[in-house]
Motif scaffolding. Structure first.
Motif, mmCIF file in Angstrom:
data_model
loop_
_atom_site.group_PDB
_atom_site.id
_atom_site.type_symbol
_atom_site.label_atom_id
_atom_site.label_comp_id
_atom_site.label_asym_id
_atom_site.label_seq_id
_atom_site.Cartn_x
_atom_site.Cartn_y
_atom_site.Cartn_z
ATOM 1 N N LYS A 182 7.276 5.626 5.160
ATOM 2 C CA LYS A 182 8.529 4.999 5.646
ATOM 3 C C LYS A 182 9.457 4.533 4.519
ATOM 4 O O LYS A 182 10.061 3.463 4.611
ATOM 5 C CB LYS A 182 8.203 3.797 6.558
ATOM 6 N N ASP A 183 9.552 5.345 3.461
ATOM 7 C CA ASP A 183 10.415 4.971 2.333
ATOM 8 C C ASP A 183 11.648 5.885 2.316
ATOM 9 O O ASP A 183 11.692 6.903 1.626
ATOM 10 C CB ASP A 183 9.613 5.075 1.021
ATOM 11 N N ALA A 184 12.655 5.490 3.096
ATOM 12 C CA ALA A 184 13.854 6.322 3.265
ATOM 13 C C ALA A 184 14.603 6.515 1.946
ATOM 14 O O ALA A 184 15.182 7.580 1.699
ATOM 15 C CB ALA A 184 14.780 5.686 4.305
ATOM 16 N N GLY A 185 14.606 5.491 1.084
ATOM 17 C CA GLY A 185 15.320 5.599 -0.197
ATOM 18 C C GLY A 185 14.728 6.685 -1.074
ATOM 19 O O GLY A 185 15.465 7.477 -1.681
ATOM 20 N N LYS A 236 0.838 -1.203 0.000
ATOM 21 C CA LYS A 236 0.000 0.000 0.000
ATOM 22 C C LYS A 236 0.879 1.261 0.000
ATOM 23 O O LYS A 236 0.614 2.225 -0.734
ATOM 24 C CB LYS A 236 -0.889 -0.030 1.253
ATOM 25 N N ASN A 237 1.921 1.230 0.808
ATOM 26 C CA ASN A 237 2.806 2.392 0.896
ATOM 27 C C ASN A 237 3.616 2.586 -0.384
ATOM 28 O O ASN A 237 3.801 3.711 -0.864
ATOM 29 C CB ASN A 237 3.743 2.260 2.099
ATOM 30 N N ARG A 238 4.100 1.479 -0.953
ATOM 31 C CA ARG A 238 4.857 1.600 -2.201
ATOM 32 C C ARG A 238 3.985 2.164 -3.318
ATOM 33 O O ARG A 238 4.440 2.960 -4.147
ATOM 34 C CB ARG A 238 5.452 0.238 -2.604
ATOM 35 N N GLN A 239 2.714 1.751 -3.305
ATOM 36 C CA GLN A 239 1.776 2.242 -4.313
ATOM 37 C C GLN A 239 1.556 3.758 -4.159
ATOM 38 O O GLN A 239 1.522 4.494 -5.153
ATOM 39 C CB GLN A 239 0.450 1.500 -4.156
ATOM 40 N N ALA A 240 1.438 4.199 -2.905
ATOM 41 C CA ALA A 240 1.221 5.629 -2.647
ATOM 42 C C ALA A 240 2.453 6.434 -3.070
ATOM 43 O O ALA A 240 2.332 7.526 -3.649
ATOM 44 C CB ALA A 240 0.914 5.849 -1.167
ATOM 45 N N VAL A 241 3.631 5.893 -2.799
ATOM 46 C CA VAL A 241 4.868 6.593 -3.184
ATOM 47 C C VAL A 241 4.969 6.646 -4.711
ATOM 48 O O VAL A 241 5.312 7.692 -5.288
ATOM 49 C CB VAL A 241 6.110 5.900 -2.573
ATOM 50 N N ALA A 242 4.636 5.534 -5.374
ATOM 51 C CA ALA A 242 4.694 5.509 -6.844
ATOM 52 C C ALA A 242 3.738 6.551 -7.439
ATOM 53 O O ALA A 242 4.076 7.221 -8.422
ATOM 54 C CB ALA A 242 4.349 4.115 -7.364
ATOM 55 N N ALA A 243 2.571 6.711 -6.833
ATOM 56 C CA ALA A 243 1.605 7.704 -7.326
ATOM 57 C C ALA A 243 2.175 9.120 -7.178
ATOM 58 O O ALA A 243 2.068 9.953 -8.089
ATOM 59 C CB ALA A 243 0.278 7.573 -6.575
ATOM 60 N N ALA A 244 2.808 9.378 -6.032
ATOM 61 C CA ALA A 244 3.423 10.708 -5.808
ATOM 62 C C ALA A 244 4.541 10.940 -6.826
ATOM 63 O O ALA A 244 4.697 12.043 -7.361
ATOM 64 C CB ALA A 244 3.959 10.802 -4.386
ATOM 65 N N LEU A 245 5.319 9.896 -7.094
ATOM 66 C CA LEU A 245 6.429 10.022 -8.052
ATOM 67 C C LEU A 245 5.907 10.181 -9.481
ATOM 68 O O LEU A 245 6.501 10.904 -10.287
ATOM 69 C CB LEU A 245 7.363 8.805 -7.951
ATOM 70 N N ASN A 246 4.803 9.526 -9.801
ATOM 71 C CA ASN A 246 4.242 9.685 -11.147
ATOM 72 C C ASN A 246 3.728 11.103 -11.376
ATOM 73 O O ASN A 246 3.815 11.629 -12.490
ATOM 74 C CB ASN A 246 3.141 8.653 -11.407
ATOM 75 N N GLN A 247 3.201 11.721 -10.324
ATOM 76 C CA GLN A 247 2.784 13.122 -10.487
ATOM 77 C C GLN A 247 4.002 14.015 -10.740
ATOM 78 O O GLN A 247 3.987 14.905 -11.600
ATOM 79 C CB GLN A 247 2.001 13.619 -9.276
ATOM 80 N N LEU A 248 5.068 13.741 -10.010
ATOM 81 C CA LEU A 248 6.301 14.511 -10.220
ATOM 82 C C LEU A 248 6.849 14.264 -11.624
ATOM 83 O O LEU A 248 7.301 15.207 -12.299
ATOM 84 C CB LEU A 248 7.336 14.122 -9.157
ATOM 85 N N LEU A 249 6.781 13.021 -12.073
ATOM 86 C CA LEU A 249 7.243 12.676 -13.423
ATOM 87 C C LEU A 249 6.480 13.497 -14.472
ATOM 88 O O LEU A 249 7.071 13.989 -15.446
ATOM 89 C CB LEU A 249 7.041 11.172 -13.662
ATOM 90 N N ALA A 250 5.187 13.651 -14.241
ATOM 91 C CA ALA A 250 4.354 14.455 -15.160
ATOM 92 C C ALA A 250 4.819 15.915 -15.154
ATOM 93 O O ALA A 250 5.013 16.521 -16.216
ATOM 94 C CB ALA A 250 2.882 14.359 -14.746
ATOM 95 N N ASP A 251 5.012 16.473 -13.960
ATOM 96 C CA ASP A 251 5.473 17.867 -13.852
ATOM 97 C C ASP A 251 6.812 18.056 -14.570
ATOM 98 O O ASP A 251 7.020 19.056 -15.270
ATOM 99 C CB ASP A 251 5.642 18.276 -12.378
ATOM 100 N N GLU A 252 7.708 17.113 -14.382
ATOM 101 C CA GLU A 252 9.037 17.229 -14.995
ATOM 102 C C GLU A 252 8.939 17.207 -16.524
ATOM 103 O O GLU A 252 9.688 17.903 -17.210
ATOM 104 C CB GLU A 252 9.963 16.092 -14.529
ATOM 105 N N HIS A 253 8.024 16.406 -17.047
ATOM 106 C CA HIS A 253 7.858 16.369 -18.503
ATOM 107 C C HIS A 253 7.331 17.701 -19.045
ATOM 108 O O HIS A 253 7.780 18.175 -20.095
ATOM 109 C CB HIS A 253 6.903 15.236 -18.908
#
Ligand SMILES: [Fe+2]
Length: 156
Positions: A129-132, A10-27
């Motif tokens: 809790k995703d320190a990386g 569940k947490n990895r999925q939430a982090v991936a969603a946050a990163l995908n939004q950032l990926l969109a902004d960067e594009h």
């Protein structure tokens, strides 16, 4: 194969969603910066033409790193422009060849991204809790902060 790195699905999925939004902004920002590299006019043409080239090259590398971080935590990176337009927080105003307007638009975008990352760092640290990813995002935020300083210095 299941990802077993000590972060819940569940947490990895939430982090991936946050990163995908950032990926969109960067594009969006990559495209805008590259477009300004093409359209800049005025006495400082070559300075800005080159400045923008260095910045979109850096953004291209950031884009790759974000997408690979999403894969690292077991999810897929969005790859369609349609998806990016739906996810992004950035605006796409009419293009301009005016140096001051270009710089102001780019600064707004970098600062929007910086605020977004700063907020996500807290959430991803405390809630997911995703320190990386926190470490990775801190580096990306610092890159945007430095670019923002550079372009802010053209405004007064
Ligand atoms: Fe070029």
């Amino acid at each position: 194969m299941k990802v077993n790195i000590g972060i819940t699905e569940k947490n990895r999925q939430a982090v991936a969603a946050a990163l995908n939004q950032l990926l969109a902004d960067e594009h969006i920002l990559y495209n805008k910066t590259r477009n300004y590299h093409w359209s800049i006019e005025g006495p400082s043409f070559m300075e800005f033409h080159k400045l923008y080239e260095g910045q979109y090259d850096e953004l291209a590398e950031i884009i790759d790193q974000i997408a690979e971080r999403i894969r690292t935590i077991g999810h897929f990176a969005e790859g369609r422009l349609k998806e990016y337009l739906g996810l992004t927080d950035l605006l796409e105003p009419s293009t301009t060849n005016d140096q001051q307007k270009q710089v102001k638009n780019l600064l707004d975008d970098h600062e929007t991204i910086i605020r977004y990352i700063r907020k996500q760092i807290d959430i991803i640290d405390e809630k997911y809790k995703d320190a990386g990813t926190v470490d990775f995002l801190t580096g990306v935020m610092k890159q945007h902060e430095k670019i923002a300083w550079f372009i802010r210095s053209y405004l007064n």
